[in-house]
Design a protein around this motif. Structure first.
Motif, PDB file in Angstrom:
ATOM      1  N   LEU A  82      42.068  31.710  43.354  1.00  0.00           N
ATOM      2  CA  LEU A  82      41.197  32.710  43.737  1.00  0.00           C
ATOM      3  C   LEU A  82      40.745  32.217  45.080  1.00  0.00           C
ATOM      4  O   LEU A  82      40.202  31.133  45.437  1.00  0.00           O
ATOM      5  CB  LEU A  82      40.014  32.491  42.759  1.00  0.00           C
ATOM      6  N   GLN A  83      41.386  32.823  46.198  1.00  0.00           N
ATOM      7  CA  GLN A  83      41.274  32.037  47.557  1.00  0.00           C
ATOM      8  C   GLN A  83      40.372  32.829  48.238  1.00  0.00           C
ATOM      9  O   GLN A  83      40.110  34.087  48.500  1.00  0.00           O
ATOM     10  CB  GLN A  83      42.830  32.731  48.007  1.00  0.00           C
ATOM     11  N   PRO A  84      39.333  32.045  48.656  1.00  0.00           N
ATOM     12  CA  PRO A  84      38.080  32.312  49.429  1.00  0.00           C
ATOM     13  C   PRO A  84      38.474  32.635  50.708  1.00  0.00           C
ATOM     14  O   PRO A  84      39.449  32.201  51.216  1.00  0.00           O
ATOM     15  CB  PRO A  84      37.330  30.826  49.208  1.00  0.00           C
ATOM     16  N   PRO A  85      37.570  33.367  51.454  1.00  0.00           N
ATOM     17  CA  PRO A  85      37.776  33.547  53.117  1.00  0.00           C
ATOM     18  C   PRO A  85      37.607  32.186  53.756  1.00  0.00           C
ATOM     19  O   PRO A  85      37.428  31.036  52.995  1.00  0.00           O
ATOM     20  CB  PRO A  85      36.701  34.452  53.315  1.00  0.00           C
ATOM     21  N   ASP A  86      37.746  32.162  54.769  1.00  0.00           N
ATOM     22  CA  ASP A  86      37.926  31.050  55.597  1.00  0.00           C
ATOM     23  C   ASP A  86      36.384  30.070  55.659  1.00  0.00           C
ATOM     24  O   ASP A  86      36.464  28.805  55.664  1.00  0.00           O
ATOM     25  CB  ASP A  86      38.142  31.260  57.139  1.00  0.00           C
ATOM     26  N   ASP A  87      35.456  30.742  55.305  1.00  0.00           N
ATOM     27  CA  ASP A  87      34.088  29.961  55.178  1.00  0.00           C
ATOM     28  C   ASP A  87      33.886  29.328  53.800  1.00  0.00           C
ATOM     29  O   ASP A  87      32.865  28.847  53.563  1.00  0.00           O
ATOM     30  CB  ASP A  87      32.962  30.945  55.642  1.00  0.00           C
ATOM     31  N   GLY A  88      34.881  29.642  52.805  1.00  0.00           N
ATOM     32  CA  GLY A  88      34.590  29.173  51.498  1.00  0.00           C
ATOM     33  C   GLY A  88      33.932  29.902  50.677  1.00  0.00           C
ATOM     34  O   GLY A  88      33.552  29.558  49.559  1.00  0.00           O
ATOM     35  N   THR A  90      32.453  32.759  47.834  1.00  0.00           N
ATOM     36  CA  THR A  90      33.209  33.327  46.662  1.00  0.00           C
ATOM     37  C   THR A  90      32.634  34.653  46.310  1.00  0.00           C
ATOM     38  O   THR A  90      33.105  35.088  45.537  1.00  0.00           O
ATOM     39  CB  THR A  90      32.487  32.242  45.567  1.00  0.00           C
ATOM     40  N   ALA A  91      32.024  35.339  47.268  1.00  0.00           N
ATOM     41  CA  ALA A  91      31.527  36.575  46.854  1.00  0.00           C
ATOM     42  C   ALA A  91      32.744  37.687  46.736  1.00  0.00           C
ATOM     43  O   ALA A  91      32.831  38.238  45.829  1.00  0.00           O
ATOM     44  CB  ALA A  91      30.666  37.236  47.981  1.00  0.00           C
ATOM     45  N   SER A  92      33.958  37.421  47.476  1.00  0.00           N
ATOM     46  CA  SER A  92      35.140  38.067  47.306  1.00  0.00           C
ATOM     47  C   SER A  92      36.061  37.236  47.530  1.00  0.00           C
ATOM     48  O   SER A  92      36.374  36.644  48.603  1.00  0.00           O
ATOM     49  CB  SER A  92      34.884  39.454  48.358  1.00  0.00           C
ATOM     50  N   VAL A  93      36.999  37.182  46.624  1.00  0.00           N
ATOM     51  CA  VAL A  93      38.236  36.196  46.517  1.00  0.00           C
ATOM     52  C   VAL A  93      39.334  36.935  46.317  1.00  0.00           C
ATOM     53  O   VAL A  93      39.316  37.856  45.554  1.00  0.00           O
ATOM     54  CB  VAL A  93      37.977  35.092  45.597  1.00  0.00           C
ATOM     55  N   GLU A  94      40.452  36.467  46.772  1.00  0.00           N
ATOM     56  CA  GLU A  94      41.946  36.947  46.669  1.00  0.00           C
ATOM     57  C   GLU A  94      42.584  36.582  45.648  1.00  0.00           C
ATOM     58  O   GLU A  94      42.679  35.232  45.466  1.00  0.00           O
ATOM     59  CB  GLU A  94      42.875  37.236  47.988  1.00  0.00           C
ATOM     60  N   LEU A  95      42.904  37.183  44.518  1.00  0.00           N
ATOM     61  CA  LEU A  95      43.601  36.755  43.576  1.00  0.00           C
ATOM     62  C   LEU A  95      45.171  36.577  43.656  1.00  0.00           C
ATOM     63  O   LEU A  95      45.796  37.421  44.465  1.00  0.00           O
ATOM     64  CB  LEU A  95      43.545  37.597  42.174  1.00  0.00           C
ATOM     65  N   GLY A  96      45.856  35.527  43.442  1.00  0.00           N
ATOM     66  CA  GLY A  96      47.165  35.090  43.797  1.00  0.00           C
ATOM     67  C   GLY A  96      47.852  34.338  42.866  1.00  0.00           C
ATOM     68  O   GLY A  96      47.191  33.494  41.935  1.00  0.00           O
ATOM     69  N   TYR A  97      48.963  34.545  42.763  1.00  0.00           N
ATOM     70  CA  TYR A  97      49.902  33.809  41.693  1.00  0.00           C
ATOM     71  C   TYR A  97      51.272  33.965  42.239  1.00  0.00           C
ATOM     72  O   TYR A  97      51.920  34.783  42.832  1.00  0.00           O
ATOM     73  CB  TYR A  97      49.864  34.511  40.269  1.00  0.00           C
ATOM     74  N   LYS A 119      36.587  32.745  34.824  1.00  0.00           N
ATOM     75  CA  LYS A 119      35.734  31.539  35.256  1.00  0.00           C
ATOM     76  C   LYS A 119      35.004  32.148  36.685  1.00  0.00           C
ATOM     77  O   LYS A 119      33.846  31.501  37.034  1.00  0.00           O
ATOM     78  CB  LYS A 119      36.549  30.310  35.577  1.00  0.00           C
ATOM     79  N   GLY A 120      35.605  32.641  37.480  1.00  0.00           N
ATOM     80  CA  GLY A 120      35.265  33.078  38.671  1.00  0.00           C
ATOM     81  C   GLY A 120      34.014  34.027  38.585  1.00  0.00           C
ATOM     82  O   GLY A 120      32.910  33.719  39.294  1.00  0.00           O
ATOM     83  N   PHE A 121      33.764  35.020  37.651  1.00  0.00           N
ATOM     84  CA  PHE A 121      32.636  35.832  37.472  1.00  0.00           C
ATOM     85  C   PHE A 121      31.548  34.898  36.760  1.00  0.00           C
ATOM     86  O   PHE A 121      30.390  35.252  36.846  1.00  0.00           O
ATOM     87  CB  PHE A 121      33.075  37.089  36.573  1.00  0.00           C
ATOM     88  N   THR A 122      31.991  34.081  35.738  1.00  0.00           N
ATOM     89  CA  THR A 122      31.050  33.436  34.889  1.00  0.00           C
ATOM     90  C   THR A 122      29.994  31.881  35.365  1.00  0.00           C
ATOM     91  O   THR A 122      29.106  31.953  35.235  1.00  0.00           O
ATOM     92  CB  THR A 122      31.417  32.883  33.493  1.00  0.00           C
ATOM     93  N   GLU A 123      31.066  31.486  36.740  1.00  0.00           N
ATOM     94  CA  GLU A 123      30.760  30.067  36.847  1.00  0.00           C
ATOM     95  C   GLU A 123      30.723  30.072  38.469  1.00  0.00           C
ATOM     96  O   GLU A 123      30.022  29.037  38.912  1.00  0.00           O
ATOM     97  CB  GLU A 123      31.559  29.149  36.424  1.00  0.00           C
ATOM     98  N   LEU A 124      31.393  30.859  39.240  1.00  0.00           N
ATOM     99  CA  LEU A 124      31.535  30.662  40.675  1.00  0.00           C
ATOM    100  C   LEU A 124      30.878  31.612  41.551  1.00  0.00           C
ATOM    101  O   LEU A 124      31.279  31.842  42.848  1.00  0.00           O
ATOM    102  CB  LEU A 124      33.211  30.632  40.977  1.00  0.00           C
ATOM    103  N   ASP A 125      30.189  32.448  40.844  1.00  0.00           N
ATOM    104  CA  ASP A 125      29.557  33.745  41.634  1.00  0.00           C
ATOM    105  C   ASP A 125      30.275  34.378  42.522  1.00  0.00           C
ATOM    106  O   ASP A 125      29.949  35.117  43.463  1.00  0.00           O
ATOM    107  CB  ASP A 125      28.365  32.951  42.505  1.00  0.00           C
ATOM    108  N   VAL A 126      31.520  34.666  41.778  1.00  0.00           N
ATOM    109  CA  VAL A 126      32.365  35.813  42.260  1.00  0.00           C
ATOM    110  C   VAL A 126      31.786  37.227  42.019  1.00  0.00           C
ATOM    111  O   VAL A 126      31.284  37.431  40.855  1.00  0.00           O
ATOM    112  CB  VAL A 126      33.712  35.627  41.747  1.00  0.00           C
ATOM    113  N   HIS A 127      31.646  38.247  42.997  1.00  0.00           N
ATOM    114  CA  HIS A 127      31.324  39.272  42.655  1.00  0.00           C
ATOM    115  C   HIS A 127      32.493  40.427  42.869  1.00  0.00           C
ATOM    116  O   HIS A 127      32.370  41.589  42.183  1.00  0.00           O
ATOM    117  CB  HIS A 127      30.312  39.867  44.168  1.00  0.00           C
TER     118      HIS A 127
END
Length: 196
Positions: A82-88, A90-97, A119-127
């Protein structure tokens, strides 16, 4: 081992400086790199750019990229992120595999990304979780769809040395937390989550 998350068949742990060989090995398979760069990632690039960036992202917050370890064998089989932007943030993260060919077709990518999204939606405040790939990469697109992401758009990027299939464009998918349903995205997977 600094475990971030576990699923039935995978352990996702933080990368360490000792993972250079794992990353070189993964990126040396032409089939793995087919829709990415079409060629192996040079060891020097992994040592001086790729791995330092992964490790730096851990200092910014909880999102990032994790080594995927097969529980039954203890083998490194790739990575999920769940790749964050450069500022770290977590509102918008890129899924990768990126997984080794030996585990393709076994549902590992879907299992891992479903757990990450949860985990992103329930714990990391990903939107918003988003992902993109070449339009012709049907296997990767299937993983996105099975994980609950929806097609957003096709777009074209100019490359000086395009890969075969580039003419069909890139596709973007996304899943918003407001549209996410744990019962549909996570159904059938049991998982144990641990603190990062």
């Amino acid at each position: 081992m600094n475990v971030f998350l576990e699923t039935d068949r995978l352990v996702l742990r933080r990368f360490t400086e000792a993972d250079v060989d794992n990353l070189v090995w993964l990126d040396s398979d032409p089939d793995v790199m087919r829709y990415l760069t079409g060629e192996p990632t040079p060891r020097a690039e992994i040592e001086t750019e790729v791995l330092p960036k992964i490790l730096h992202d851990y200092t910014l917050g909880q999102a990032g990229r994790w080594a995927a370890i097969e529980r039954s064998t203890g083998d490194f089989v790739g990575w999920l992120s769940l790749q964050p932007p450069d500022d770290g943030s977590t509102a918008s993260v890129e899924l990768g595999y990126r997984l080794t060919k030996s585990v393709w077709g076994r549902g590992y990518a879907t299992e891992g990304v479903r757990a990450l999204i949860r985990k992103g939606f329930t714990e990391l405040d990903v939107h918003r979780v988003w992902a993109q790939t070449m339009a012709v990469n049907t296997a990767s697109r299937r993983v996105m769809e099975k994980a609950g992401l929806k097609y957003v758009r096709t777009f074209h990027v100019h490359f000086d040395d395009p890969l075969p299939g580039t003419e069909h464009g890139e596709v973007e998918y996304e899943l918003l937390r407001t549209d996410w349903r744990p019962s549909t995205v996570h159904e059938g997977d049991s998982m144990r989550e641990l603190d990062a």
